[in-house]
Design a protein around this motif. Structure first.
Motif, PDB file in Angstrom:
ATOM      1  N   LYS A  45    -106.199  14.274 -17.795  1.00  0.00           N
ATOM      2  CA  LYS A  45    -106.730  13.769 -19.064  1.00  0.00           C
ATOM      3  C   LYS A  45    -105.781  14.063 -20.227  1.00  0.00           C
ATOM      4  O   LYS A  45    -106.074  13.737 -21.364  1.00  0.00           O
ATOM      5  CB  LYS A  45    -108.110  14.380 -19.331  1.00  0.00           C
ATOM      6  CG  LYS A  45    -109.126  13.984 -18.265  1.00  0.00           C
ATOM      7  CD  LYS A  45    -110.481  14.593 -18.522  1.00  0.00           C
ATOM      8  CE  LYS A  45    -111.449  14.237 -17.395  1.00  0.00           C
ATOM      9  NZ  LYS A  45    -112.787  14.757 -17.643  1.00  0.00           N
ATOM     10  N   SER A  46    -104.633  14.661 -19.921  1.00  0.00           N
ATOM     11  CA  SER A  46    -103.638  15.006 -20.942  1.00  0.00           C
ATOM     12  C   SER A  46    -102.427  14.085 -20.832  1.00  0.00           C
ATOM     13  O   SER A  46    -101.696  14.126 -19.843  1.00  0.00           O
ATOM     14  CB  SER A  46    -103.183  16.457 -20.755  1.00  0.00           C
ATOM     15  OG  SER A  46    -101.976  16.690 -21.443  1.00  0.00           O
ATOM     16  N   ILE A  47    -102.214  13.268 -21.857  1.00  0.00           N
ATOM     17  CA  ILE A  47    -101.097  12.322 -21.799  1.00  0.00           C
ATOM     18  C   ILE A  47     -99.756  13.054 -21.766  1.00  0.00           C
ATOM     19  O   ILE A  47     -98.851  12.672 -21.032  1.00  0.00           O
ATOM     20  CB  ILE A  47    -101.166  11.279 -22.941  1.00  0.00           C
ATOM     21  CG1 ILE A  47    -100.225  10.116 -22.634  1.00  0.00           C
ATOM     22  CG2 ILE A  47    -100.871  11.883 -24.290  1.00  0.00           C
ATOM     23  CD1 ILE A  47    -100.700   8.790 -23.100  1.00  0.00           C
ATOM     24  N   MET A  48     -99.633  14.142 -22.517  1.00  0.00           N
ATOM     25  CA  MET A  48     -98.369  14.886 -22.520  1.00  0.00           C
ATOM     26  C   MET A  48     -98.131  15.559 -21.169  1.00  0.00           C
ATOM     27  O   MET A  48     -97.008  15.566 -20.661  1.00  0.00           O
ATOM     28  CB  MET A  48     -98.353  15.932 -23.641  1.00  0.00           C
ATOM     29  CG  MET A  48     -98.338  15.313 -25.036  1.00  0.00           C
ATOM     30  SD  MET A  48     -97.045  14.074 -25.294  1.00  0.00           S
ATOM     31  CE  MET A  48     -95.600  15.080 -25.225  1.00  0.00           C
ATOM     32  N   GLY A  49     -99.181  16.101 -20.589  1.00  0.00           N
ATOM     33  CA  GLY A  49     -99.054  16.717 -19.269  1.00  0.00           C
ATOM     34  C   GLY A  49     -98.627  15.705 -18.223  1.00  0.00           C
ATOM     35  O   GLY A  49     -97.711  15.956 -17.433  1.00  0.00           O
ATOM     36  N   MET A  50     -99.259  14.544 -18.249  1.00  0.00           N
ATOM     37  CA  MET A  50     -98.937  13.502 -17.268  1.00  0.00           C
ATOM     38  C   MET A  50     -97.513  12.985 -17.455  1.00  0.00           C
ATOM     39  O   MET A  50     -96.807  12.742 -16.487  1.00  0.00           O
ATOM     40  CB  MET A  50     -99.938  12.346 -17.372  1.00  0.00           C
ATOM     41  CG  MET A  50    -101.320  12.683 -16.842  1.00  0.00           C
ATOM     42  SD  MET A  50    -101.316  13.182 -15.115  1.00  0.00           S
ATOM     43  CE  MET A  50    -100.587  11.753 -14.339  1.00  0.00           C
ATOM     44  N   MET A  51     -97.071  12.829 -18.701  1.00  0.00           N
ATOM     45  CA  MET A  51     -95.703  12.360 -18.953  1.00  0.00           C
ATOM     46  C   MET A  51     -94.686  13.374 -18.429  1.00  0.00           C
ATOM     47  O   MET A  51     -93.607  13.001 -17.980  1.00  0.00           O
ATOM     48  CB  MET A  51     -95.474  12.119 -20.447  1.00  0.00           C
ATOM     49  CG  MET A  51     -96.210  10.920 -21.011  1.00  0.00           C
ATOM     50  SD  MET A  51     -95.705   9.333 -20.324  1.00  0.00           S
ATOM     51  CE  MET A  51     -94.064   9.172 -21.001  1.00  0.00           C
ATOM     52  N   SER A  52     -95.040  14.652 -18.463  1.00  0.00           N
ATOM     53  CA  SER A  52     -94.107  15.697 -18.032  1.00  0.00           C
ATOM     54  C   SER A  52     -93.817  15.638 -16.528  1.00  0.00           C
ATOM     55  O   SER A  52     -92.816  16.177 -16.073  1.00  0.00           O
ATOM     56  CB  SER A  52     -94.632  17.085 -18.414  1.00  0.00           C
ATOM     57  OG  SER A  52     -95.705  17.465 -17.574  1.00  0.00           O
ATOM     58  N   LEU A  53     -94.679  14.963 -15.769  1.00  0.00           N
ATOM     59  CA  LEU A  53     -94.455  14.872 -14.322  1.00  0.00           C
ATOM     60  C   LEU A  53     -93.353  13.880 -13.956  1.00  0.00           C
ATOM     61  O   LEU A  53     -92.744  13.996 -12.902  1.00  0.00           O
ATOM     62  CB  LEU A  53     -95.753  14.477 -13.599  1.00  0.00           C
ATOM     63  CG  LEU A  53     -96.856  15.527 -13.575  1.00  0.00           C
ATOM     64  CD1 LEU A  53     -98.111  14.960 -12.901  1.00  0.00           C
ATOM     65  CD2 LEU A  53     -96.405  16.788 -12.876  1.00  0.00           C
ATOM     66  N   LEU A  55     -93.311  10.753 -12.762  1.00  0.00           N
ATOM     67  CA  LEU A  55     -93.537  10.273 -11.390  1.00  0.00           C
ATOM     68  C   LEU A  55     -93.025   8.850 -11.205  1.00  0.00           C
ATOM     69  O   LEU A  55     -93.167   8.002 -12.070  1.00  0.00           O
ATOM     70  CB  LEU A  55     -95.027  10.344 -11.065  1.00  0.00           C
ATOM     71  CG  LEU A  55     -95.599  11.760 -11.078  1.00  0.00           C
ATOM     72  CD1 LEU A  55     -97.124  11.726 -11.061  1.00  0.00           C
ATOM     73  CD2 LEU A  55     -95.065  12.565  -9.916  1.00  0.00           C
ATOM     74  N   ASN A  56     -92.438   8.600 -10.047  1.00  0.00           N
ATOM     75  CA  ASN A  56     -91.878   7.291  -9.712  1.00  0.00           C
ATOM     76  C   ASN A  56     -92.624   6.660  -8.542  1.00  0.00           C
ATOM     77  O   ASN A  56     -93.335   7.341  -7.809  1.00  0.00           O
ATOM     78  CB  ASN A  56     -90.398   7.434  -9.345  1.00  0.00           C
ATOM     79  CG  ASN A  56     -89.581   7.941 -10.507  1.00  0.00           C
ATOM     80  OD1 ASN A  56     -89.638   7.397 -11.601  1.00  0.00           O
ATOM     81  ND2 ASN A  56     -88.841   9.007 -10.279  1.00  0.00           N
ATOM     82  N   MET A  57     -92.388   5.363  -8.362  1.00  0.00           N
ATOM     83  CA  MET A  57     -92.995   4.649  -7.239  1.00  0.00           C
ATOM     84  C   MET A  57     -92.618   5.323  -5.922  1.00  0.00           C
ATOM     85  O   MET A  57     -91.478   5.745  -5.735  1.00  0.00           O
ATOM     86  CB  MET A  57     -92.523   3.196  -7.223  1.00  0.00           C
ATOM     87  CG  MET A  57     -93.142   2.394  -6.104  1.00  0.00           C
ATOM     88  SD  MET A  57     -92.657   0.669  -6.233  1.00  0.00           S
ATOM     89  CE  MET A  57     -93.382   0.040  -4.749  1.00  0.00           C
ATOM     90  N   GLY A  58     -93.591   5.455  -5.048  1.00  0.00           N
ATOM     91  CA  GLY A  58     -93.355   6.032  -3.734  1.00  0.00           C
ATOM     92  C   GLY A  58     -93.564   7.536  -3.663  1.00  0.00           C
ATOM     93  O   GLY A  58     -93.615   8.100  -2.575  1.00  0.00           O
ATOM     94  N   GLU A  59     -93.673   8.188  -4.811  1.00  0.00           N
ATOM     95  CA  GLU A  59     -93.882   9.637  -4.798  1.00  0.00           C
ATOM     96  C   GLU A  59     -95.296   9.977  -4.334  1.00  0.00           C
ATOM     97  O   GLU A  59     -96.245   9.257  -4.608  1.00  0.00           O
ATOM     98  CB  GLU A  59     -93.626  10.240  -6.180  1.00  0.00           C
ATOM     99  CG  GLU A  59     -92.150  10.331  -6.502  1.00  0.00           C
ATOM    100  CD  GLU A  59     -91.875  11.204  -7.700  1.00  0.00           C
ATOM    101  OE1 GLU A  59     -92.176  12.405  -7.653  1.00  0.00           O
ATOM    102  OE2 GLU A  59     -91.345  10.659  -8.685  1.00  0.00           O
ATOM    103  N   GLU A  60     -95.391  11.070  -3.640  1.00  0.00           N
ATOM    104  CA  GLU A  60     -96.668  11.562  -3.115  1.00  0.00           C
ATOM    105  C   GLU A  60     -97.230  12.589  -4.105  1.00  0.00           C
ATOM    106  O   GLU A  60     -96.520  13.482  -4.549  1.00  0.00           O
ATOM    107  CB  GLU A  60     -96.427  12.236  -1.759  1.00  0.00           C
ATOM    108  CG  GLU A  60     -97.681  12.646  -1.047  1.00  0.00           C
ATOM    109  CD  GLU A  60     -98.233  11.580  -0.121  1.00  0.00           C
ATOM    110  OE1 GLU A  60     -99.408  11.692   0.232  1.00  0.00           O
ATOM    111  OE2 GLU A  60     -97.491  10.652   0.245  1.00  0.00           O
ATOM    112  N   ILE A  61     -98.503  12.405  -4.452  1.00  0.00           N
ATOM    113  CA  ILE A  61     -99.184  13.349  -5.337  1.00  0.00           C
ATOM    114  C   ILE A  61    -100.510  13.757  -4.708  1.00  0.00           C
ATOM    115  O   ILE A  61    -100.953  13.145  -3.742  1.00  0.00           O
ATOM    116  CB  ILE A  61     -99.444  12.741  -6.741  1.00  0.00           C
ATOM    117  CG1 ILE A  61    -100.349  11.514  -6.615  1.00  0.00           C
ATOM    118  CG2 ILE A  61     -98.149  12.430  -7.452  1.00  0.00           C
ATOM    119  CD1 ILE A  61    -100.944  11.061  -7.924  1.00  0.00           C
ATOM    120  N   VAL A  62    -101.127  14.768  -5.273  1.00  0.00           N
ATOM    121  CA  VAL A  62    -102.475  15.161  -4.866  1.00  0.00           C
ATOM    122  C   VAL A  62    -103.353  15.053  -6.102  1.00  0.00           C
ATOM    123  O   VAL A  62    -103.019  15.579  -7.163  1.00  0.00           O
ATOM    124  CB  VAL A  62    -102.511  16.601  -4.312  1.00  0.00           C
ATOM    125  CG1 VAL A  62    -103.940  17.006  -3.966  1.00  0.00           C
ATOM    126  CG2 VAL A  62    -101.608  16.731  -3.093  1.00  0.00           C
TER     127      VAL A  62
END
Length: 86
Positions: A45-53, A55-62
């Motif tokens: 729910k944090s835009i800054m937190g999410m931007m810090s990741l 992430l690119n296409m094909g990456e695996e997340i949980v």
């Protein structure tokens, strides 16, 4: 609490606009929602937190959700990341 692994299938990965949409989707749910990539875990729910990741296409997340509507939260994010919903 639910944890589910998924792959990012958005052609642009999680750039500014897709991150904003993902944060919106996560924020629609009462549950706590986190995205984990490697050893980094951020509040979805944090835009800054999410931007810090960065992430690119094909990456695996949980995706981790905990709360009254945790299943709906995970399903909504999975549907978005799979490219089925913009």
């Amino acid at each position: 609490m639910i944890q589910k692994s998924m792959k990012i299938q958005l052609a642009s990965g999680l750039e500014a606009r897709p991150v904003a949409v993902l944060v919106q989707k996560a924020s629609q749910h009462e549950s706590s929602v986190y995205i984990q990539s490697d050893d980094k875990k951020v509040n979805a729910k944090s835009i800054m937190g999410m931007m810090s990741l960065s992430l690119n296409m094909g990456e695996e997340i949980v995706v981790i959700a905990d709360g009254a509507d945790e299943q709906a939260a995970v399903d909504s994010i999975e549907k978005f990341l799979s490219g089925q919903e913009a």
